[in-house]
Design an enzyme around this catalytic site. Structure first.
Site, PDB file in Angstrom:
ATOM      1  N   PRO A 155       0.836  -1.212   0.000  1.00  0.00           N
ATOM      2  CA  PRO A 155       0.000   0.000   0.000  1.00  0.00           C
ATOM      3  C   PRO A 155       0.864   1.253   0.000  1.00  0.00           C
ATOM      4  O   PRO A 155       1.856   1.337   0.727  1.00  0.00           O
ATOM      5  CB  PRO A 155      -0.804  -0.142   1.291  1.00  0.00           C
ATOM      6  CG  PRO A 155      -0.913  -1.614   1.495  1.00  0.00           C
ATOM      7  CD  PRO A 155       0.401  -2.179   1.021  1.00  0.00           C
ATOM      8  N   CYS A 156       0.485   2.224  -0.830  1.00  0.00           N
ATOM      9  CA  CYS A 156       1.376   3.359  -1.080  1.00  0.00           C
ATOM     10  C   CYS A 156       1.580   4.239   0.144  1.00  0.00           C
ATOM     11  O   CYS A 156       2.536   5.020   0.191  1.00  0.00           O
ATOM     12  CB  CYS A 156       0.859   4.188  -2.242  1.00  0.00           C
ATOM     13  SG  CYS A 156      -0.851   4.743  -2.057  1.00  0.00           S
ATOM     14  N   GLN A 157       0.697   4.122   1.157  1.00  0.00           N
ATOM     15  CA  GLN A 157       0.891   4.939   2.356  1.00  0.00           C
ATOM     16  C   GLN A 157       2.247   4.665   2.997  1.00  0.00           C
ATOM     17  O   GLN A 157       2.804   5.511   3.686  1.00  0.00           O
ATOM     18  CB  GLN A 157      -0.210   4.657   3.388  1.00  0.00           C
ATOM     19  CG  GLN A 157      -1.596   5.075   2.946  1.00  0.00           C
ATOM     20  CD  GLN A 157      -2.323   3.946   2.249  1.00  0.00           C
ATOM     21  OE1 GLN A 157      -1.704   3.085   1.638  1.00  0.00           O
ATOM     22  NE2 GLN A 157      -3.643   3.956   2.323  1.00  0.00           N
ATOM     23  N   ALA A 158       2.782   3.478   2.759  1.00  0.00           N
ATOM     24  CA  ALA A 158       4.057   3.105   3.382  1.00  0.00           C
ATOM     25  C   ALA A 158       5.171   4.062   2.988  1.00  0.00           C
ATOM     26  O   ALA A 158       6.118   4.265   3.739  1.00  0.00           O
ATOM     27  CB  ALA A 158       4.436   1.681   2.964  1.00  0.00           C
TER      28      ALA A 158
END
Length: 329
Positions: free
Chosen positions: A75-78
Site C-alpha cells: 500500500p502506497c501509504q508506506a
C-alpha cells in the site's frame, strides 16, 4: 516445463494473484491481513494457501530457493515515511521493507512489485531511488514501466507502475519484456457487455438531481453555474480540472480509475444511461474480474476490495510475459 511457483504479498481481493494464475503461474502462498479479503480469497480459491496474518509476523525462509516469483504491491501509504538517506533503513517498519525482506529470504528468480505511478515522483524521486537501490543491494537488476490498463484489455483508465526485478546471476539468461499495448483502448461498452444484475450503492436525492444534468462523458463543467457552485462548494474555486467530479462515464470510453466507492463526492462514477453508481458486478467487470468471483462483506467493503485490486487482465498479460521470460532459462 516445470510449473512456475509464486508467493503473493498484500493479496487483497485477488486481482493480481488471479491474473498470474490465468497466465499459468502456480500460487503457493497469499499473504493478506484483512479478514474479509481473506474470506473473498478462500471462497473463490479454497485450494490456495491463504496466510491471514500481519506480514511483519510471517517467516518466508521456508520458501528459500523454492519459489520462482514474489509479487505484490505494498500500500502506497508506506512510502510517506521514506527518508533521504537512500538506504534500506529508510523503509524500516514499512510495508515495503516487508516486501524486500520476503525477496531477501525467498531469493526468487524474479519479482513483480506493483504500485501507483506517483511513486516515481514521490519526495522528488528520492523514494523511488531508495527503493531501486534497496532491490539492487539484494542482488536484482531493476526495470520499470507505467502501464495504462485500458490498453491491456481493461475498460478503465488506470495507470500503474510495474517494477520487475531479475536476479543478478540470471541476467542474460532471463529477459523480461513488458506486454505490448493494444492498438486501441477497451471501452466501458466492451467491459459491461451482458453484465449480470447485482446490488449497488445509490446516490442521495440531491446528488441524483445533480447527476441527472450531466451527459455521458460529462462532469461538473456541464452543470449550470449555480448548481455547480452549490454542489462543489470550495472545490469550485480550487485549481485543476477536477474532471472526475460529478462524472458520468460514456459507453465509448474507458471508465475513469475506480476508487473504493463509486458514489463518494468528487470521485463519482455514474452509469452512462441510468443516474446511479456502478453496481458491484459492474465495478468488478471494469476491473476485469470474472462474473463468478465472489466478494465477501458489506456492499461498501466489496467496492473497497474491488477498487483496491490490480485489474485481472492487466495482471494476466504481465504474467504471460513473466512465464515467457522464465521459460527461457
Amino acid at each position: 516445463m516445470k510449473k512456475i511457483r509464486s508467493i503473493e504479498l498484500f493479496g487483497g481481493a485477488g486481482g493480481l494473484a488471479l491474473g498470474l494464475e490465468l497466465a499459468g503461474i502456480e500460487n503457493v502462498a497469499v499473504v493478506e491481513n484483512n479478514k474479509l479479503a481473506c474470506e473473498t480469497l478462500r471462497i473463490n480459491r479454497p485450494n490456495w494457501n491463504i496466510i491471514e496474518n500481519d506480514i511483519h509476523c510471517v517467516d518466508f525462509k521456508g520458501y528459500s530457493d523454492n519459489v520462482d516469483l514474489v509479487s505484490g504491491g505494498a500500500p502506497c501509504q508506506a512510502f510517506s515515511y521514506a527518508g533521504k538517506k537512500l538506504g534500506f533503513d529508510d523503509f524500516r517498519g514499512t510495508l515495503f521493507s516487508e516486501f524486500a525482506r520476503c525477496v531477501k529470504e525467498v531469493n526468487p528468480k524474479i519479482f513483480l512489485f506493483e504500485n501507483v505511478r506517483g511513486l516515481l515522483s514521490h519526495d522528488n524521486g528520492n523514494t523511488f531511488i531508495a527503493i531501486k537501490q534497496t532491490f539492487e543491494k539484494l542482488g536484482y537488476v531493476i526495470q520499470y514501466k507505467i502501464l495504462n490498463a485500458c490498453y491491456y484489455g481493461v475498460g478503465q483508465k488506470r495507470e500503474r507502475l510495474f517494477i520487475i526485478g531479475i536476479r543478478n546471476d540470471l541476467i542474460g539468461a532471463l529477459l523480461f519484456e513488458y506486454p505490448r499495448p493494444d492498438y486501441k483502448w477497451t471501452t466501458l461498452r466492451d467491459a459491461l457487455k451482458n453484465c449480470p444484475v447485482s446490488e449497488g450503492q445509490t446516490f442521495s436525492e440531491n446528488k441524483r438531481n445533480v447527476m441527472k444534468l450531466v451527459p455521458p462523458g460529462g462532469c461538473w463543467v456541464d452543470l449550470p453555474e449555480d448548481v455547480a457552485k452549490n454542489y462543489m462548494g470550495k472545490s469550485y474555486y480550487s485549481g485543476g480540472g477536477r474532471r472526475g467530479m460529478a462524472r458520468r462515464i460514456s459507453w465509448d470510453e474507458p471508465c475513469l480509475t475506480l476508487t473504493t466507492s463509486p458514489s463518494q463526492k468528487q470521485t463519482e462514477r455514474c452509469h452512462p444511461d441510468e443516474t446511479r453508481p456502478f453496481t458491484v458486478r459492474e465495478y468488478a467487470r471494469i476491473q476485469s474480474f470474472p462474473d463468478d468471483w465472489i466478494f465477501k462483506g458489506t456492499i461498501s467493503e466489496q467496492y473497497r476490495q474491488i477498487g483496491n485490486a490490480v485489474p485481472v487482465e492487466l495482471a494476466r498479460r504481465v504474467g504471460v510475459e513473466i512465464v515467457k521470460a522464465l521459460s527461457k532459462i
